[in-house]
Design a protein around this motif. Structure first.
Motif, short mmCIF file in Angstrom:
data_model
loop_
_atom_site.label_atom_id
_atom_site.label_comp_id
_atom_site.label_asym_id
_atom_site.label_seq_id
_atom_site.Cartn_x
_atom_site.Cartn_y
_atom_site.Cartn_z
N SER A 12 0.82 -1.21 0.00
CA SER A 12 0.00 0.00 0.00
C SER A 12 0.86 1.26 0.00
CB SER A 12 -0.94 0.00 1.21
OG SER A 12 -1.88 -1.03 1.12
N ARG A 26 1.14 4.27 -2.98
CA ARG A 26 1.04 5.72 -2.76
C ARG A 26 2.23 6.45 -3.37
NH1 ARG A 26 0.23 9.08 2.95
NH2 ARG A 26 1.20 10.99 2.18
N GLU A 45 2.13 9.38 -6.18
CA GLU A 45 2.54 10.74 -5.84
C GLU A 45 3.87 11.13 -6.47
OE1 GLU A 45 0.49 10.98 -1.37
OE2 GLU A 45 2.67 10.83 -1.58
N THR A 100 5.28 8.58 4.43
CA THR A 100 4.34 7.74 3.67
C THR A 100 4.05 6.45 4.42
OG1 THR A 100 5.09 8.65 1.56
CG2 THR A 100 4.01 6.49 1.50
N THR A 149 0.37 5.67 5.91
CA THR A 149 -0.27 4.47 5.36
C THR A 149 -0.61 3.49 6.48
OG1 THR A 149 0.95 4.73 3.29
CG2 THR A 149 -0.04 2.58 3.70
#
Length: 307
Positions: free
Chosen positions: A185, A189, A193, A291, A295
């Motif tokens: 996950s 991201r 990004e 991150t 997450t």
């Protein structure tokens, strides 16, 4: 509100097992089960170094890393009748399930893979599918007095990986998983990004590259400690070399594996002996740590709320 959510997550995360032992300085065994993206860069050893004495519910316990499995395999194969093709982590005649029963590890990170849970590799006759195997392992870990953990793995960018992540979360909810490293996950991201930030090395599209490895370490730090990894990870860290290369025979001859490394397949010594490192700049490191932390918080809220 943020503080209240964080406290809720930490209470949900905290294992209720062996807390008194950990407080008295007992060791905490971290047994990883999986294949190459589990052991690459000596991931179990590096995770153990980062969280030593910091694991939620095991504060003060020295963390002992171990690994079990074989390269290129889905962990469901351990349930094949008569399966014995382990590369590392078991004694002669021992299986994964008997290792759990005999050795009673404290925490068992299970490498749960997006591609495998989506059924790319149909099970053989008599072999359970990926999700059923993981559920059986969770039951066996708990029966031995330990805590199962999910290592969410999958480095692809396609819709099948996204669907796989949803199924893994559903499986975690079904098995009441409290320790969850949301590596896939977090990778997704970053891909969305910062598509120019390479998490894999150009010479290796199967395993984590240096930045991807750092991101995984940050995810494990958050999952095992319940604390933010931002600013906590060293910017220069141990890695394996990339691509094809000749072994440095002098380094290999003088290589002295530590307790974790000595139990792994001997062909890995070529990688370990290089004693290679990678370095990330501060901005990249903090972005990846942030991150991982955000997450993990998102996934933990879903687990705590039951989905």
């Amino acid at each position: 509100m943020h503080l209240r959510v964080l406290i809720t997550c930490l209470l949900f995360l905290a294992p209720d097992l062996k807390a008194s032992e950990a407080q008295s300085g007992e060791r905490t065994t971290l047994l990883f089960a999986g294949s190459s993206s589990m052991y690459w860069n000596d991931l179990p050893r590096e995770v153990a170094k980062l969280v030593d004495g910091k694991i939620t519910g095991h504060l003060g316990g020295t963390v002992i890393p171990e690994a079990v499995g074989r390269s290129g395999s889905d962990i469901r194969v351990y349930l094949e009748p008569g399966f014995s093709r382990y590369e590392y982590g078991v004694k002669p005649g021992q299986t994964f399930l008997s290792k759990l029963a005999d050795e009673k590890p404290d925490i068992v990170p299970l490498m749960v893979v997006c591609r495998f849970i989506m059924g790319d590799d149909p099970p053989k006759e008599g072999q359970p599918d990926h999700a059923l195997a993981v559920t059986k392992y969770c039951e066996a870990v708990r029966a031995s007095g330990g805590e199962p953990m999910f290592y969410e793995m999958g480095w692809g960018k396609d819709e099948k990986h996204e669907a796989g992540r949803k199924r893994i979360l559903e499986l975690a909810l079904k098995n009441k998983i409290r320790l969850f490293a949301p590596c896939s996950s977090a990778w997704a991201r970053v891909h969305a990004e910062k598509p120019g930030l390479a998490l894999q090395h150009p010479q290796d599209n199967s395993h984590p590259g240096d930045a991807g490895h750092f991101l995984n370490l940050a995810c494990f730090y958050a999952a095992l400690t319940g604390d933010s990894p931002v600013g906590r990870l060293p910017r220069t860290f141990h890695v394996w070399p990339h691509g094809k290369y000749e072994a440095d025979e002098a380094k290999l001859a003088s290589f002295k594996p530590d307790a974790y490394q000595a139990k792994m397949a001997k062909w890995m010594f070529k990688h370990m002996a290089t004693d290679a490192t990678a370095t990330l700049d501060e901005d990249t490191a903090r972005y990846l740590e942030t991150t991982a932390w955000e997450t993990w918080q998102r996934v933990q809220r879903l687990l705590a709320a039951g989905g």
